[in-house]
Design an enzyme around this catalytic site. Sequence first.
Site, PDB file in Angstrom:
ATOM      1  N   GLY A  15     -44.987 -29.511  -8.341  1.00 28.44           N
ATOM      2  CA  GLY A  15     -45.231 -28.394  -9.252  1.00 28.44           C
ATOM      3  C   GLY A  15     -45.395 -27.084  -8.496  1.00 28.44           C
ATOM      4  NE  ARG A  40     -44.493 -37.781 -15.269  1.00 34.62           N
ATOM      5  CZ  ARG A  40     -45.129 -37.928 -16.414  1.00 34.62           C
ATOM      6  NH1 ARG A  40     -45.733 -39.078 -16.692  1.00 34.62           N
ATOM      7  NH2 ARG A  40     -45.174 -36.944 -17.290  1.00 34.62           N
ATOM      8  CD  GLU A  42     -34.382 -40.143  -9.700  1.00 34.41           C
ATOM      9  OE1 GLU A  42     -33.832 -40.424  -8.640  1.00 34.41           O
ATOM     10  OE2 GLU A  42     -34.183 -40.757 -10.761  1.00 34.41           O
ATOM     11  CE  LYS A  44     -40.181 -30.423 -12.433  1.00 38.98           C
ATOM     12  NZ  LYS A  44     -41.466 -30.292 -13.161  1.00 38.98           N
ATOM     13  CE  LYS A 132     -53.928 -22.959 -22.232  1.00 38.80           C
ATOM     14  NZ  LYS A 132     -53.983 -22.057 -21.050  1.00 38.80           N
ATOM     15  NE  ARG A 255     -47.615 -21.353 -27.544  1.00 40.01           N
ATOM     16  CZ  ARG A 255     -47.352 -21.728 -26.284  1.00 40.01           C
ATOM     17  NH1 ARG A 255     -46.183 -22.249 -25.990  1.00 40.01           N
ATOM     18  NH2 ARG A 255     -48.246 -21.577 -25.330  1.00 40.01           N
TER      19      ARG A 255
END
Length: 338
Positions: A15, A40, A42, A44, A132, A255
């Site tokens: 990330g 998890r 692959e 990236k 949050k 949202r």
Amino acid sequence: MNNNQKSILITGGTGSLGKALTQHILKTKPNINRLIIFSRDEQKQFQMAQEFPTSKYPQIRYFIGDIRDYERLKRALKGIDYVIHAAAMKHVPIAEYNPMECVKTNILGAENLINACLETEVERVVALSTDKAAAPVNLYGATKLASDKLFVAANNITGWNPIKFSVVRYGNVMGSNGSVIPFFLKKRKEGVLPITDPTMTRFNISLQGGVDMVMHALEHAWGGEIFVPKIPSYRITDVAKAIGPDCEHPVIGIRPGEKIHEEMITMADSFYTYDLGKGYTILPATHKWKLEEYIDHFQATKVPIGFRYNSGENIEWETVESLRVLIRKYVDPKFEVK
């Protein structure tokens, strides 16, 4: 941290923050023993390996794995000293639509990681939280609050094990995947920047600021703290003006699961919150160390009862111009207002 002997594993390492941490660690700790990128996706991992190839950085390892998989986690943690937990499902609308998937990753995954760390030789764990998680109104925030509670409470079950668990909580990371600034930069080509609510505010931190917070917690945590930085807020309308002043700014409404303002420290937290100068720390209700020694060591000051840290009531604010400077510095060096 002894550069020559420590090994670090980053969950969710592909990330935005994971890559920024990787770059920082390789630059500041070039003699680190191992740096494991655990995630998890692959594709990236393949893309990240082009940027940080093992031929150039022999200390890097890329592990495919899911924090939902306890056995895989346990194997990946063999020989690891420090863990930075950045893996999470974080998109609010997706979590609202797929609630159990969010629970499995953010809560059960946290429990897996804690148990796997306790079963191996890990010394320190820093888990990433979010604004949050304070007084959550959406599922993502609720799962991260539960995750925070698990990591804080993990210090109570360590027994003889000297491992320390702590949490870092901060606001929107400028330019991170899925955040508003890259979204607006893309949308301005269409001449329309949709505003959810004209009064909406958010905390703002750079990727490097997030990295610095994590590394600080990794090296200085006593166990059980939630670290909160003092960072500026921005108004969503100022972000729109900074990026596309000539664009239309239609108001589309918030949202599902969104707040007008975010909070990092609630009034209920104020009973356990201390000011450390550059930031705050929410201390656990029960801890292994002596509070007086902690206060003395960090020159900590108790915040007033009823104190809260809210993006709408902040004393420090980004302006349209300061946002443009930050976008050029952290997001797009070629950015200019047309």
